[in-house]
Write a protein that holds these residues in place. Structure first.
Motif, PDB file in Angstrom:
ATOM      1  N   VAL A  68      41.618  37.031  36.439  1.00  0.00           N
ATOM      2  CA  VAL A  68      41.609  38.483  36.682  1.00  0.00           C
ATOM      3  C   VAL A  68      42.910  38.861  37.368  1.00  0.00           C
ATOM      4  CG1 VAL A  68      40.569  40.359  38.017  1.00  0.00           C
ATOM      5  CG2 VAL A  68      39.097  38.739  36.807  1.00  0.00           C
TER       6      VAL A  68
ATOM      7  N   VAL B 116      44.782  41.978  39.343  1.00  0.00           N
ATOM      8  CA  VAL B 116      44.572  43.270  39.998  1.00  0.00           C
ATOM      9  C   VAL B 116      45.793  44.126  39.705  1.00  0.00           C
ATOM     10  CG1 VAL B 116      44.182  44.471  42.171  1.00  0.00           C
ATOM     11  CG2 VAL B 116      43.134  42.216  41.777  1.00  0.00           C
TER      12      VAL B 116
ATOM     13  N   VAL C 211      41.634  44.450  36.725  1.00  0.00           N
ATOM     14  CA  VAL C 211      40.899  45.392  37.558  1.00  0.00           C
ATOM     15  C   VAL C 211      41.920  46.382  38.092  1.00  0.00           C
ATOM     16  CG1 VAL C 211      39.677  45.668  39.736  1.00  0.00           C
ATOM     17  CG2 VAL C 211      39.019  43.842  38.168  1.00  0.00           C
TER      18      VAL C 211
ATOM     19  N   VAL D 232      35.691  46.460  45.199  1.00  0.00           N
ATOM     20  CA  VAL D 232      36.599  45.867  44.213  1.00  0.00           C
ATOM     21  C   VAL D 232      36.338  44.365  44.109  1.00  0.00           C
ATOM     22  CG1 VAL D 232      38.997  45.615  43.488  1.00  0.00           C
ATOM     23  CG2 VAL D 232      38.310  47.628  44.800  1.00  0.00           C
TER      24      VAL D 232
ATOM     25  N   LEU E  55      33.479  43.656  41.828  1.00  0.00           N
ATOM     26  CA  LEU E  55      33.840  43.786  40.415  1.00  0.00           C
ATOM     27  C   LEU E  55      34.607  42.554  39.946  1.00  0.00           C
ATOM     28  CD1 LEU E  55      34.118  45.265  37.742  1.00  0.00           C
ATOM     29  CD2 LEU E  55      36.032  46.567  38.725  1.00  0.00           C
ATOM     30  N   ILE E  56      35.524  42.083  40.767  1.00  0.00           N
ATOM     31  CA  ILE E  56      36.267  40.871  40.429  1.00  0.00           C
ATOM     32  C   ILE E  56      35.309  39.693  40.249  1.00  0.00           C
ATOM     33  CG2 ILE E  56      37.896  39.159  41.331  1.00  0.00           C
ATOM     34  CD1 ILE E  56      39.373  41.538  42.670  1.00  0.00           C
TER      35      ILE E  56
ATOM     36  N   SER F 120      40.607  46.360  30.798  1.00  0.00           N
ATOM     37  CA  SER F 120      41.049  46.827  32.114  1.00  0.00           C
ATOM     38  C   SER F 120      39.963  47.723  32.691  1.00  0.00           C
ATOM     39  CB  SER F 120      42.362  47.602  31.999  1.00  0.00           C
ATOM     40  OG  SER F 120      42.765  48.079  33.279  1.00  0.00           O
ATOM     41  N   PHE F 121      39.444  47.331  33.845  1.00  0.00           N
ATOM     42  CA  PHE F 121      38.334  48.046  34.463  1.00  0.00           C
ATOM     43  C   PHE F 121      38.838  48.920  35.603  1.00  0.00           C
ATOM     44  CE2 PHE F 121      36.556  44.524  32.237  1.00  0.00           C
ATOM     45  CZ  PHE F 121      35.353  44.999  31.724  1.00  0.00           C
TER      46      PHE F 121
END
Length: 250
Positions: free
Chosen positions: A134, A136, A179, A215, A218-219, A234-235
């Protein structure tokens, strides 16, 4: 399970490390300037009953970053998940941005992320690990921010790098996602150790900044086995901020 989270001495990185520890991950922690913060993150990980290793990572010299990732993974005994969180920014109008500033932001935010993700992916492929990566990014992966040309270019580039990695690494069972946070209560936004629910943000539909732990959750979701069919996406996590363009144009 073993994860490395770069830039985990504070903010989103620290929150992600804590969430992952709570879900059973041993965590590799990196820092650039705040060693005490990184040690504090490691203490949180250990308090959850997991192992932690701490290393300094200077992405302004990205050619040395792969060795740090390899060293951390070696010390922890493997690598299942990697979070490219470390980054920097610059608030300078486009016409006043000098080449040194431009190069520094892209070296840290884009080249540094590339080197670290590549090192992590190579280790996963060599071990036959169906890993998770992931990156950021930022809402500014998707929308511009006046006065931040270098930052937007780096985050936009990182977003496309994520998609390219997702395409190439899928055959190895490795997923790669981004993310993209909006305003989050972290040192980077000047809201360290502040309850985001106590801050009013009328321009954000949710009415407040985000919590770094939101956050982090979510990760953690994207790193979980349940997300093995999610890749190249991409969130955005921004309390609805990017939706305000529709309101402005109405």
């Amino acid at each position: 399970m073993i994860a490395i989270v770069t830039g985990s001495d504070s903010g989103i990185g620290r929150a992600a490390a804590a969430v992952l520890a709570g879900r059973g991950y041993d965590v590799g922690v990196t820092w650039h300037e705040d060693e005490a913060g990184a040690r504090g993150t490691a203490d949180e990980v250990r308090a959850a009953g997991r192992r932690a290793e701490v290393r300094r990572l200077d992405l302004s010299r990205a050619d040395g970053a792969a060795a740090v990732i390899d060293e951390l993974a070696g010390a922890l005994g493997g690598l299942d998940a990697f979070v490219a969180n470390a980054g920097t920014g610059a608030s300078t109008p486009f016409l006043e941005t000098d080449l040194g500033t431009w190069r520094h932001v892209l070296e840290v935010d884009l080249t540094g992320a590339f080197v670290c993700c590549q090192a992590a992916a190579r280790r996963m492929v060599a071990a036959g690990t169906p890993g998770r990566i992931v990156a950021v990014t930022s809402v500014h992966e998707h929308i511009p921010l006046p006065g931040s040309s270098a930052y937007c270019a780096a985050k936009g580039g990182l977003g496309l790098l994520v998609k390219t990695m997702a395409l190439e690494l899928a055959e190895h069972g490795i997923t790669v996602n981004a993310v993209a946070p909006g305003e989050i209560a972290t040192p980077m936004t000047g809201n360290e150790d502040v309850d985001p629910h106590a801050i009013e943000r009328p321009a954000i539909p949710a009415g407040r900044p985000g919590d770094a732990r939101e956050v982090g959750e979510l990760i953690a979701h994207l790193l979980a086995p349940a997300s093995r069919y999610t890749t190249g996406a991409s969130f955005v996590i921004d309390g609805g901020l990017t939706l305000m363009a529709a309101v402005q144009d109405a």
